[in-house]
Motif scaffolding. Structure first.
Motif, PDB file in Angstrom:
ATOM      1  N   GLY A  52       0.778  -1.235   0.000  1.00 60.30           N
ATOM      2  CA  GLY A  52       0.000   0.000   0.000  1.00 60.30           C
ATOM      3  C   GLY A  52       0.808   1.282   0.000  1.00 60.30           C
ATOM      4  N   VAL A  53       2.138   1.185  -0.046  1.00 57.97           N
ATOM      5  CA  VAL A  53       2.950   2.419  -0.073  1.00 57.97           C
ATOM      6  C   VAL A  53       2.835   3.080  -1.449  1.00 57.97           C
ATOM      7  CG1 VAL A  53       5.301   3.318   0.031  1.00 57.97           C
ATOM      8  CG2 VAL A  53       4.514   1.708   1.748  1.00 57.97           C
ATOM      9  N   SER A  72      -3.503   2.894   1.041  1.00 56.82           N
ATOM     10  CA  SER A  72      -2.547   3.417   2.018  1.00 56.82           C
ATOM     11  C   SER A  72      -1.917   2.251   2.770  1.00 56.82           C
ATOM     12  CB  SER A  72      -3.268   4.330   3.015  1.00 56.82           C
ATOM     13  OG  SER A  72      -4.076   3.551   3.852  1.00 56.82           O
ATOM     14  N   PRO A  73      -0.766   2.490   3.420  1.00 58.84           N
ATOM     15  CA  PRO A  73      -0.141   1.413   4.188  1.00 58.84           C
ATOM     16  C   PRO A  73      -1.081   0.867   5.264  1.00 58.84           C
ATOM     17  CG  PRO A  73       1.371   3.256   3.974  1.00 58.84           C
ATOM     18  CD  PRO A  73       0.057   3.704   3.434  1.00 58.84           C
ATOM     19  N   GLN A  74      -1.941   1.765   5.791  1.00 57.82           N
ATOM     20  CA  GLN A  74      -2.851   1.344   6.858  1.00 57.82           C
ATOM     21  C   GLN A  74      -3.786   0.231   6.390  1.00 57.82           C
ATOM     22  OE1 GLN A  74      -3.351   2.880  10.322  1.00 57.82           O
ATOM     23  NE2 GLN A  74      -4.024   0.757  10.230  1.00 57.82           N
ATOM     24  N   LYS A  77      -2.041  -3.032   6.077  1.00 58.27           N
ATOM     25  CA  LYS A  77      -1.741  -3.547   7.396  1.00 58.27           C
ATOM     26  C   LYS A  77      -2.975  -4.197   8.016  1.00 58.27           C
ATOM     27  CE  LYS A  77       1.129  -1.629  10.977  1.00 58.27           C
ATOM     28  NZ  LYS A  77       1.671  -0.362  11.487  1.00 58.27           N
ATOM     29  N   PHE A  85      11.062  -3.077   5.435  1.00 56.16           N
ATOM     30  CA  PHE A  85      11.487  -2.205   4.360  1.00 56.16           C
ATOM     31  C   PHE A  85      12.998  -2.229   4.183  1.00 56.16           C
ATOM     32  CE2 PHE A  85       7.354  -0.461   5.371  1.00 56.16           C
ATOM     33  CZ  PHE A  85       6.848  -0.134   4.127  1.00 56.16           C
ATOM     34  N   GLU A  87      14.778   0.209   3.110  1.00 54.33           N
ATOM     35  CA  GLU A  87      15.335   1.468   3.619  1.00 54.33           C
ATOM     36  C   GLU A  87      15.023   1.657   5.104  1.00 54.33           C
ATOM     37  OE1 GLU A  87      17.064   3.483   1.649  1.00 54.33           O
ATOM     38  OE2 GLU A  87      16.723   2.358  -0.192  1.00 54.33           O
ATOM     39  N   LEU A  88      14.384   0.698   5.728  1.00 57.93           N
ATOM     40  CA  LEU A  88      13.967   0.733   7.125  1.00 57.93           C
ATOM     41  C   LEU A  88      12.951   1.846   7.398  1.00 57.93           C
ATOM     42  CD1 LEU A  88      17.246   0.074   9.128  1.00 57.93           C
ATOM     43  CD2 LEU A  88      15.771  -1.519   7.935  1.00 57.93           C
ATOM     44  N   SER A  89      11.922   1.507   8.108  1.00 57.27           N
ATOM     45  CA  SER A  89      10.881   2.483   8.414  1.00 57.27           C
ATOM     46  C   SER A  89      10.918   2.842   9.892  1.00 57.27           C
ATOM     47  CB  SER A  89       9.517   1.901   8.054  1.00 57.27           C
ATOM     48  OG  SER A  89       9.216   0.801   8.881  1.00 57.27           O
ATOM     49  N   LEU A  90      12.119   3.031  10.426  1.00 52.46           N
ATOM     50  CA  LEU A  90      12.254   3.327  11.851  1.00 52.46           C
ATOM     51  C   LEU A  90      12.468   4.824  12.062  1.00 52.46           C
ATOM     52  CD1 LEU A  90      14.677   0.403  12.748  1.00 52.46           C
ATOM     53  CD2 LEU A  90      12.200   0.458  13.017  1.00 52.46           C
ATOM     54  N   ILE A  91      11.964   5.330  13.197  1.00 56.78           N
ATOM     55  CA  ILE A  91      12.170   6.735  13.553  1.00 56.78           C
ATOM     56  C   ILE A  91      13.404   6.779  14.453  1.00 56.78           C
ATOM     57  CG2 ILE A  91      11.060   8.804  14.458  1.00 56.78           C
ATOM     58  CD1 ILE A  91       9.041   7.581  12.661  1.00 56.78           C
ATOM     59  N   PRO A  92      14.502   7.373  13.994  1.00 49.89           N
ATOM     60  CA  PRO A  92      15.770   7.266  14.730  1.00 49.89           C
ATOM     61  C   PRO A  92      15.690   7.811  16.157  1.00 49.89           C
ATOM     62  CG  PRO A  92      16.072   8.478  12.640  1.00 49.89           C
ATOM     63  CD  PRO A  92      14.623   8.158  12.758  1.00 49.89           C
ATOM     64  N   LYS A 158       9.442  -5.348  14.253  1.00 53.24           N
ATOM     65  CA  LYS A 158       8.322  -4.425  14.102  1.00 53.24           C
ATOM     66  C   LYS A 158       7.298  -5.013  13.133  1.00 53.24           C
ATOM     67  CE  LYS A 158       7.437   0.138  12.170  1.00 53.24           C
ATOM     68  NZ  LYS A 158       8.051   1.334  11.600  1.00 53.24           N
TER      69      LYS A 158
ATOM     70  N   ALA B 195       6.873  10.756  16.061  1.00 51.28           N
ATOM     71  CA  ALA B 195       7.191   9.962  14.872  1.00 51.28           C
ATOM     72  C   ALA B 195       7.177  10.836  13.623  1.00 51.28           C
ATOM     73  CB  ALA B 195       6.202   8.812  14.733  1.00 51.28           C
ATOM     74  N   GLY B 198      10.049  13.152  13.691  1.00 44.99           N
ATOM     75  CA  GLY B 198      11.329  12.453  13.589  1.00 44.99           C
ATOM     76  C   GLY B 198      11.644  12.042  12.166  1.00 44.99           C
ATOM     77  N   LYS B 199      10.715  11.374  11.502  1.00 48.64           N
ATOM     78  CA  LYS B 199      10.956  10.928  10.130  1.00 48.64           C
ATOM     79  C   LYS B 199       9.596  10.647   9.508  1.00 48.64           C
ATOM     80  CE  LYS B 199      14.033   7.768   7.698  1.00 48.64           C
ATOM     81  NZ  LYS B 199      14.699   6.467   7.851  1.00 48.64           N
ATOM     82  N   GLU B 201       8.465  10.133   6.589  1.00 51.13           N
ATOM     83  CA  GLU B 201       8.298   9.082   5.585  1.00 51.13           C
ATOM     84  C   GLU B 201       8.161   7.709   6.253  1.00 51.13           C
ATOM     85  OE1 GLU B 201      10.677   7.465   1.750  1.00 51.13           O
ATOM     86  OE2 GLU B 201      11.267   9.414   2.533  1.00 51.13           O
ATOM     87  N   ALA B 202       9.025   7.454   7.228  1.00 49.04           N
ATOM     88  CA  ALA B 202       8.959   6.193   7.955  1.00 49.04           C
ATOM     89  C   ALA B 202       7.641   6.102   8.711  1.00 49.04           C
ATOM     90  CB  ALA B 202      10.135   6.072   8.912  1.00 49.04           C
ATOM     91  N   ALA B 203       7.200   7.223   9.262  1.00 50.60           N
ATOM     92  CA  ALA B 203       5.923   7.222   9.981  1.00 50.60           C
ATOM     93  C   ALA B 203       4.797   6.857   9.036  1.00 50.60           C
ATOM     94  CB  ALA B 203       5.674   8.595  10.607  1.00 50.60           C
ATOM     95  N   TYR B 204       4.843   7.396   7.819  1.00 50.41           N
ATOM     96  CA  TYR B 204       3.796   7.083   6.836  1.00 50.41           C
ATOM     97  C   TYR B 204       3.798   5.598   6.514  1.00 50.41           C
ATOM     98  CZ  TYR B 204       1.188   6.862   2.479  1.00 50.41           C
ATOM     99  OH  TYR B 204       0.293   6.515   1.511  1.00 50.41           O
ATOM    100  N   GLU B 205       4.992   5.040   6.325  1.00 54.35           N
ATOM    101  CA  GLU B 205       5.086   3.620   5.991  1.00 54.35           C
ATOM    102  C   GLU B 205       4.618   2.730   7.136  1.00 54.35           C
ATOM    103  OE1 GLU B 205       8.693   3.769   2.719  1.00 54.35           O
ATOM    104  OE2 GLU B 205       9.163   3.249   4.781  1.00 54.35           O
ATOM    105  N   THR B 206       4.619   3.311   8.363  1.00 52.52           N
ATOM    106  CA  THR B 206       4.162   2.556   9.519  1.00 52.52           C
ATOM    107  C   THR B 206       2.677   2.794   9.754  1.00 52.52           C
ATOM    108  OG1 THR B 206       6.356   3.009  10.369  1.00 52.52           O
ATOM    109  CG2 THR B 206       4.848   1.991  11.883  1.00 52.52           C
ATOM    110  N   ALA B 207       2.023   3.469   8.814  1.00 51.25           N
ATOM    111  CA  ALA B 207       0.591   3.721   8.903  1.00 51.25           C
ATOM    112  C   ALA B 207       0.211   4.751   9.957  1.00 51.25           C
ATOM    113  CB  ALA B 207      -0.185   2.421   9.107  1.00 51.25           C
TER     114      ALA B 207
END
Lengths: 505, 322
Positions: A52-53, A72-74, A77, A85, A87-92, A158, B195, B198-199, B201-207
């Motif tokens: 959905g991205v 949408s990704p939601q 999910k 992902f 590119e990783l979908s983590l918030i640093p 995750k 989130a 912070g980032k 794009e990553a937040a969007y990908e996490t829904a």
């Protein structure tokens, strides 16, 4: 839990670029499907459409046989699809626990995040990879503080934390060490038993044969083959990934490979190491067109940029026997280096400025103070016409040019400086066929003039057609050097994938 | 990448710097003004600080979410002119309540306009709110071209002289804000805020509903600006269309002193509240120490420049070392 997902005739464009023209994939619960393909074949796009991205432009997704739509990704999910992902979908800035549970935090009666539960469940998940961490990994450590492999593991945890039925592992093993890969594969086996389905996107042949039940091969945005992994071997897979020999309008000079041996060495790198590169050594002769191959993102960019003084590195680089260590691109330019970067819009050109400005940017110094503008214009016009640059005028902005002509401006601006060493990062990407042929002729001419050229191309046929020697990069190292008889498409692709033996001759 | 001791400390306690600055400025102020903790002095200080504290809280939320709001001062001016012209010196309690609620509506609407442009039309926050600030400030000038207007003396006195439990009214307002923040930051919305900042794009990908979260930050900021405008009006007792403009830079400075990263996703609201108080105290110090007032601007500007440059300088030294 769902039982199957089918992707039927998917089409996806990004602007004018077709990423997928006919993508197909079938995945059932309790099986691992390996999604395989060369550079730009559409693997990542395929996973982005499923999760959905990216919204598809044509075709259908069927969940248990019923058409579904993931805007949408939601929504994806909610349908039980999780993605690891690339590119990783983590918030640093956020902690491990916060990242894993983002959008699914357990709440208490007041709507507050229940930190105790979150931490306890996070520790449970971390226990899955227990013993493979290099650092003291806990739920309340910020992700920014973790090394790449542990970040990757958090990304995996995750994805599985909400108990999805379908897990897409997009290059999930790239930064893991062998122990961590083994642990992941043990988990994959467990997930299969629990009724989950896994789509495994990887560049590593060995892993594909170790874990996958089925395969699906993409080539240029089309699915060209699928079946059971036990009915196929490495060679046959590689063959599927290769296009039938495309007819290219170029031929290199005959039997040049023998002459090169006597020629002096122009550029030599020994144990070149950057944050990413893990010790690359090579020698390039004067007038050699040395190819650099491998899948995208295996360190080619870092190699070319560090040679150009754009990235800090350790190791020795010698130019005609003399050691050089450029701290910035200007020093490299003075020694006759030129770089045609991979992203021409961002790094190669000032897009809104005129063709003239772009061509003269590296050379203004030569036109004195006050500037001899007329002379500069004349030289720029000469360069333009020698490259057969199609334009309305030198004063037009570069943004008015087609991809191929814009790339000519990038090359032209360096040719005006008479460079000795040319570093080319995939220069024919997004360039039309006619212009490509002109480039090939130009590269041959330049190497005959005695210029040393390092030529990375994501198109394997270019490397085979133009170069005598190709260094194949894999996992930030030179995997193999191919030359003469060993320089075949099969060997090139097999080496790109880190395959154990050579491909078909 | 391994976090060094300093980075780890800054990541865990972003408000630490604000606390140190606050302590330092308090000590200097205390030397210059020994009676500063007396009830009257404390109250007269805090009631002046409160409007900027309110602005800083809204600004902090926007910056946490990865944006910036240059229009907060203009919104406060707008509210100030509406209250001063509509309520008048003889206004009835009903009129007061009515227009106070109208003011809050103005703040919400102004914030929603900002949020719509930025979150839904994806325009640059700094440019958008810079542009809308002229819209809001211009409207304020239209409503009240020259300083004037007024509110009933009783309304002003309520703000200026209320000291429940012998403590300034501002303390209770701050307490309420911090309690709300403490709650909010522990909810899902709080996590989303960090989130997105912070980032995104990553937040969007996490829904994470990125657009809605971004939109909400500007609405909150507009609402806080309206509260600030109400406080300003009660403090000054009159209207002035230029009253809020200079406060915008102060609100951003307060957030920076408060330890929030201007790039978003790091910090909180407690730090910025301390930052806003610190700024007020610096202003005090400058007036007590008999220094030219231009120093005030200089000091504030220096703080922002330092805060912006600090990460770059640290990186430069790291590069040198390797």
């Amino acid at each position: 839990m769902a039982e199957s997902l089918s992707v039927r005739n998917i089409v996806k464009h990004y602007g004018g670029v077709v990423a997928l023209s006919d993508g197909n994939l079938d995945v059932q619960a309790r099986e691992v499907v390996a999604l395989i393909g060369a550079n730009g074949s559409g693997k990542s796009t395929m996973s982005k459409v499923i999760n959905g991205v990216a919204v598809l432009d044509g075709g259908q997704l069927l969940l248990d046989g019923n058409p579904v739509h993931f805007p949408s990704p939601q929504t994806a999910k909610n349908a039980g699809i999780a993605t690891v992902f690339q590119e990783l979908s983590l918030i640093p800035q956020m902690t491990v626990a916060e990242n894993i549970w983002l959008t699914r935090e357990p709440l208490n009666a007041l709507g507050q995040v229940d930190r105790k539960t979150v931490n306890a469940r996070t520790e449970e998940l971390l226990a899955l990879f227990k013993g493979t961490f290099k650092t003291d990994l806990h739920s309340d450590v910020p992700v920014a503080a973790l090394p790449p492999d542990e970040k990757q593991i958090i990304e995996i945890l995750k994805a599985i934390s909400f108990d999805p039925w379908l897990v897409i592992l997009d290059e999930a093993t790239a930064s893991l060490d062998s122990r961590q890969v083994q642990r992941l594969f043990d988990l994959v086996t467990q997930w299969k038993e629990q009724g989950k389905a896994i789509i495994f996107v990887s560049h590593r042949m060995e892993e594909i044969f170790r874990i996958a039940d089925k395969y699906s091969v993409l080539r240029n945005g089309r699915t060209v083959g699928a079946g059971n992994i036990k009915d196929i071997n490495e060679k046959q897979l590689v063959k599927l990934m290769i296009e039938k020999e495309s007819v290219l309008g170029f031929l290199r000079g005959e039997a040049r490979s023998d002459e090169n041996v006597e020629k002096e060495i122009a550029l030599e790198a020994e144990n070149l190491t950057t944050e990413y590169l893990q010790g690359v050594s090579f020698k390039a002769h004067k007038g050699e067109l040395l190819g650099i191959g491998g899948l995208r993102g295996q360190g080619q960019r870092q190699l070319l940029h560090s040679l150009f003084g754009d990235l800090p590195y350790s190791g020795t680089v010698k130019l005609f026997g003399q050691e050089v260590h450029f701290k910035n691109p200007r020093e490299a330019m003075r020694k006759g280096f030129a770089l045609v970067p991979g992203d021409r819009a961002k790094e190669g050109l000032l897009y809104i400025r005129s063709i003239l400005d772009n061509l003269l940017l590296p050379s203004w110094r030569r036109y004195g103070l006050p500037l001899k503008v007329d002379k500069a214009k004349k030289n720029a016009a000469q360069t333009g016409s020698s490259l057969n640059l199609k334009m309305a005028g030198l004063e037009e902005p570069v943004s008015s040019l087609s991809g191929g002509n814009a790339q000519k401006v990038v090359i032209g601006k360096w040719l005006m400086r008479e460079p000795q060493v040319l570093l080319l990062d995939d220069p024919t990407k997004g360039v039309d066929v006619g212009t490509k042929a002109e480039f090939y002729a130009l590269l041959n001419r330049l190497s005959e003039e005695g210029k040393t050229i390092l030529f990375y191309s994501s198109a394997d046929e270019e490397l085979i057609g133009l170069c005598d020697r190709v260094l194949v990069l894999h996992d930030a190292r030179i995997r193999i050097e191919l030359a003469g008889k060993t320089l075949t498409r099969g060997n090139l692709i097999a080496a790109s994938l880190g395959a154990s033996n050579g491909g078909p001759e | 990448m391994k976090l060094s001791g300093w980075d780890a400390l800054a990541a865990r306690q972003p408000a630490l710097f604000a606390l140190v600055m606050l302590g330092l400025s308090l000590v200097i102020n205390l030397i210059l003004q020994p009676n500063m903790f007396a009830r009257e002095t404390l109250n007269s200080n805090m009631r002046v600080f409160l409007p900027i504290i309110l602005l800083a809280v809204g600004q902090a939320i926007v910056i946490l979410g990865g944006g910036i709001d240059i229009s907060v001062g203009a919104i406060a001016s707008n509210v100030n002119t509406v209250l001063a012209t509509r309520i008048g010196l003889e206004g009835s309690p009903e009129a007061i309540w009515g227009f106070v609620f109208l003011s809050l509506g103005i703040g919400l609407l102004a914030g929603a306009i900002n949020g719509f442009f930025i979150a839904y039309l994806r325009l640059q926050p700094i440019i958008t709110t810079y542009a809308t600030s002229f819209l809001y400030a211009g409207l304020a000038l239209f409503i009240l071209p020259n300083p004037g207007g007024g509110i009933p003396a009783s309304m002003a006195a309520l703000y200026r002289n209320s000291t429940p439990f012998n403590l300034p009214l501002a303390f209770f307002v701050i307490l309420i804000i911090l309690l709300i923040w403490l709650y909010l930051s522990s909810t899902r919305y709080g996590k989303f805020l960090y989130a997105v900042g912070g980032k995104a794009e990553a937040a969007y990908e996490t829904a994470v509903p990125v657009t809605r979260v971004q939109f909400s930050t500007y609405v909150i900021s507009g609402l806080m600006a309206a509260f600030s405008g109400i406080a300003l009006t009660m403090l000054s007792g009159s209207g002035n269309a230029d009253i809020g403009g200079p406060m915008t830079l102060n609100s951003i400075t307060a957030v920076v002193i408060g330890g929030n990263a201007l790039s978003g996703g790091v910090g909180g609201v407690t730090g910025p509240v301390m930052g806003a108080i610190t700024l007020g105290i610096i202003q005090n110090i400058i007036s007590f120490a008999d220094i030219d007032t231009w120093w005030e601007t200089f000091v504030k500007a220096a703080i922002i420049v330092m805060a912006l440059a600090a990460p770059g300088i640290v990186n430069l030294f790291r590069r040198r070392r390797t």
